[in-house]
Design an enzyme around this catalytic site. Structure first.
Site, PDB file in Angstrom:
ATOM      1  N   HIS A   1      45.828  48.498  31.477  1.00 27.92           N
ATOM      2  CA  HIS A   1      44.971  48.432  32.651  1.00 27.92           C
ATOM      3  C   HIS A   1      44.713  49.821  33.231  1.00 27.92           C
ATOM      4  CE1 HIS A   1      44.414  47.158  37.108  1.00 27.92           C
ATOM      5  NE2 HIS A   1      43.246  47.303  36.508  1.00 27.92           N
TER       6      HIS A   1
ATOM      7  N   ASN B   1      47.704  46.622  41.848  1.00 25.84           N
ATOM      8  CA  ASN B   1      46.761  45.757  42.559  1.00 25.84           C
ATOM      9  C   ASN B   1      47.491  44.678  43.358  1.00 25.84           C
ATOM     10  OD1 ASN B   1      44.357  46.978  41.989  1.00 25.84           O
ATOM     11  ND2 ASN B   1      43.865  45.690  40.223  1.00 25.84           N
TER      12      ASN B   1
END
Length: 805
Positions: A156, A207
């Site tokens: 990611h 996140n």
């Protein structure tokens, strides 16, 4: 099942010769661009276009890379190096790729459909990874055969991929450990990333924590009645976070993207004790419904109208003038350097802004303590995820530890018990086990292991002499490590008990004054006597510092006031000679450059034997901004290099680029562009991970020495003289008469042109370097007495911005 060719035995030397990126959207195209920055061949795939050229979707995405700001490409001309492909015609290309990164939209069904197409074409040793921002990696791998499942993981990247240091690496239950190790090494050295290994939980680490933080900030801002502009002023640079703050950052990310990440938490975290905080804020939902998606749609929490930035007023449902700031009393609290005093002042504050700040800190501390065991292996990984992925200068656990672990824990507990927190979940027992924090010399605390975990010992990290520091860890940081040969307030000359000497500047922004000049001479003398080479490197190189912002104008002011120009000239002469000393040292001098290298900083690196430069280096001769011309040998080097590159042909075309860059104060936007501008040579080394800068610079110094290094012989320089000068002057006259430059800029341009031309001599005259240095210095002294230059210098010193007069 999605079948892949049978697995062969792995090789220890994993070299990525080609990357495929599946999906030419915002992230996919920029990941491809960064691979090209790193000189990794890449092929970018997308669907075949329904109209026009079949690869039209990819071609348009590549064209768009040239327009984006901040620029995804270090040199926009390199966009042409990205190979275009589509899923209908080009799947066979995948067979030659060592790493395949899927980066399509966040839909599990779409990703699975794509995997069915590509799996049969993935090579038997290739790594397959998804750039998903929060979908389950295990669920994505369902349907793979055992061979492909063992080589599949999440990777990611954070947006924008070139600039954000974080990459989260997420294994499935079947991913082979060596696959992760190989990929971590590639991401770290080749792409320059900071890797955090995450668990396969919704939204992973950064996140998960960061989006909760945004939601908590919105909840607490509403509770304390704060407008979005005040919140952004409070939660931006004043907290050591991204200067865009909370709401402006959401606008940049995209409110629809933010909504998607929030929905992932809503859909997958129903048993979470903080679940009620994951509700989509009504204001966010309303803006998305209206199509106000942030920066990309022209409106979000903010809207630009002409030159004015308006903010949303939730009560009115419309935009109103923005720009409100933190109250003075809170701004003063946030300037307090002692973290214990600062946090106590916020906790005890009766000001709504102070209460708001304590509340968001409390919410963050509460959340990370409760969730650490489920989202990350240890506290270090969580802190680095927030620093590298969200631009925080200090991670949340570091903040807690620095501000007094036990006292903070007690205050958080009191707020939970009083019903002030966002959840009734108690802090875990380990918080109260007598500890003073989670980071120590032994490592960082891991709740699952109930022990402190040391840093990764993968071979790639042997390249990082000083790894990213953590509060409480006590690791050597380059400011005091090694053995000091000499140290004063300006420089430290030291070594790591090996054969390369290191010179580090200690001045603010590493500006160059008398102390640094003396330090350069001292370092060269010691290196010549006892070492294989000298590296100029600063300990904050990897943390966003400057290589050097140039001459120390502040220190020159008292000299100028007391003795005028005559008092300054000896210092300028000494600087020129110190740079010449670097150039002609009998051992190689290597400049290890990261960040700003402006004016005298740029001139310094031009005089070294070789440069090892971080991709994020911004290099240029900017003296015209303060009404001066380069006088540390920068223009002399322009004339020398142009003559060398011309190889007996017309020098003027080679000289024009150097001259124009200096006359317009052009600063490179990357090391790749610095090479294009002529500040770096083709054989200079561009490093992608700034933590590896010192290692690579020392390797280069030893290699040059061991190859029998001798400094170049002083050149005899053919110059273009008065005829070439006349040609350049004609262009400058046009620029002045066309209103492109001021009269004073014209004067500066004329002096730069005369210097690089060799002065009033015949074309083809041969001069030496000292001749050119003397012209530089003469004009520099003349300008120091000029009122317009003095206006520019004072303006820069007072405001930090160039004055145009």
């Amino acid at each position: 099942m999605f079948a892949a060719p049978a697995k062969e035995s792995c090789v220890s030397n994993f070299i990525v010769k080609k990357v495929a990126v599946l999906g030419a959207g915002v992230m996919g195209a920029q990941i491809a661009a960064h691979c090209i920055n790193a000189r990794v061949p890449v092929v970018l795939f997308d669907l075949p276009a329904k109209e026009g050229p079949k690869n039209g979707i990819v071609q348009r995405a590549i064209e768009n890379l040239k327009k984006l700001s901040p620029a995804p490409l270090g040199n926009k001309d390199d966009a042409a190096l990205i190979q275009v492909a589509n899923y209908e015609d080009d799947l066979a290309v995948l067979e030659g790729c060592d790493l395949i990164i899927e980066a399509i939209a966040e839909r599990m069904d779409w990703k699975h459909d794509l995997y069915k197409k590509v799996a049969p074409h993935i090579g038997p040793k290739a790594i397959f990874a998804s750039n998903t921002s929060g979908l389950s990696i295990n669920a994505l791998s369902e349907g793979f055969d055992a061979g492909l499942k063992a080589r599949f993981c999440g990777v990611h990247f954070f947006n924008p991929p070139r600039y954000m240091h974080l990459v989260e690496l997420i294994p499935t239950q079947s991913t082979e450990p060596h696959i992760l190790d190989q990929l971590e090494a590639f991401l770290t050295t080749t792409l320059g990333k900071g890797v955090v290994r995450a668990f396969d939980t919704p939204n992973f680490v950064a996140n998960r924590v960061g989006v909760f933080g945004i939601l908590a900030t919105i909840i607490e801002a509403e509770k304390y009645g704060l407008s979005v502009d005040v919140v952004d002023d409070l939660t931006g640079a004043k907290l050591g976070r991204a200067k865009s703050g909370t709401f402006r950052t959401a606008d940049v990310v995209g409110l629809d993207t933010m909504g998607h990440v929030i929905r992932t938490m809503q859909d997958n975290l129903k048993d979470d004790p903080f679940f009620s905080s994951y509700a989509t804020p009504p204001l966010l939902a309303k803006l998305v419904e209206q199509g106000a998606l942030g920066q990309k749609s022209g409106a979000g929490f903010y809207k630009k109208v002409g030159k004015d930035i308006l903010r949303i007023d939730p009560a009115k449902g419309d935009y109103v003038p923005g720009g409100a700031k933190a109250d003075d009393i809170i701004a003063r609290i946030l300037k307090e350097k002692d973290p214990v005093k600062r946090m106590k002042a916020l906790h005890d504050s009766t000001n709504p802004q102070g209460q708001f700040l304590w509340a968001i800190f409390r919410d963050a501390f509460h959340y990370i303590a409760v969730h650490l065991e489920s989202v990350a292996d240890n506290a270090r990984d969580l802190d680095f995820a927030m620093r590298w992925g969200f631009g925080w200068s200090v991670g949340p656990f570091e903040t807690w530890q620095a501000a007094g672990w036990k006292q903070i824990a007690q205050w958080v507990k009191e707020d939970i018990d009083a019903g002030k927190a966002l959840s009734t979940a108690p802090l875990p027992d380990w918080v109260f086990d007598g500890r003073d924090g989670v980071h120590s010399e032994k490592g960082s605390y891991s709740p699952s292991k109930k022990a402190d975990v040391a840093r990764s010992e993968l071979p790639v990290y042997q390249r990082q002499a000083f790894r990213a520091p953590l509060v409480g860890e006590g690791a050597a940081d380059g400011k005091s490590a090694g053995t000091t040969f000499f140290e004063d307030e300006s420089v430290r000359i030291w070594h790591q008990n090996d054969d390369v000497l290191i010179l580090s500047f200690k001045t603010k922004m590493h500006v160059i004054g008398q102390g640094v000049i003396d330090g350069m001479n001292k370092a060269v003398s010691e290196a010549e006597q006892n070492f294989k080479g000298l590296v100029i490197w600063h300990p904050d190189a990897a943390e966003g510092g400057a290589f050097s912002a140039g001459a120390d104008l502040q220190s020159m002011l008292p000299l100028f006031m007391s003795g005028g120009v005559k008092a300054i000239e000896p210092v300028v002469h000494q600087l020129q000679q110190a740079h010449q000393r670097l150039k002609y040292a009998s051992v190689p001098v290597i400049a290890a450059v990261a960040g700003l290298a402006l004016g005298g900083g740029c001139e310094l690196l031009l005089h070294t034997a070789k440069r090892v430069v971080s991709i994020e280096s911004y290099i240029g001769l900017v003296e015209v901004g303060v009404g001066l011309i380069p006088a540390g040998g920068g223009l002399k080097e322009a004339a020398v290099r142009a003559a060398r590159e011309a190889k007996g042909n017309d020098i003027l075309p080679f000289l024009k680029e150097y001259m124009l860059a200096a006359a317009t104060a052009n600063v490179s936007k990357s090391a790749l562009e610095a090479r294009k501008l002529g500040y770096l040579r083709e054989d200079d080394v561009i490093v992608f991970n700034p933590y590896e800068l010192l290692h690579v610079a020392k390797v280069e110094a030893r290699a040059l020495f061991d190859a029998g290094y001798r400094p170049q012989l002083p050149p005899q320089v053919p110059v273009i003289g008065r005829n070439g000068l006349a040609t350049i002057m004609a262009q400058l006259v046009n620029m002045r008469d066309g209103g492109f430059i001021s009269a004073h800029d014209f004067k500066l341009g004329k002096m730069i042109a005369e210097t690089v031309s060799g002065g009033e001599v015949e074309e083809g005259s041969i001069v030496n370097e000292q001749w050119l240095l003397d012209i530089e210095r003469k004009f520099f002294m003349e300008l120091l007495n000029h009122p317009k230059t003095q206006e520019r210098i004072m303006g820069m010193m007072q405001t930090g911005k160039p004055v145009r007069n």
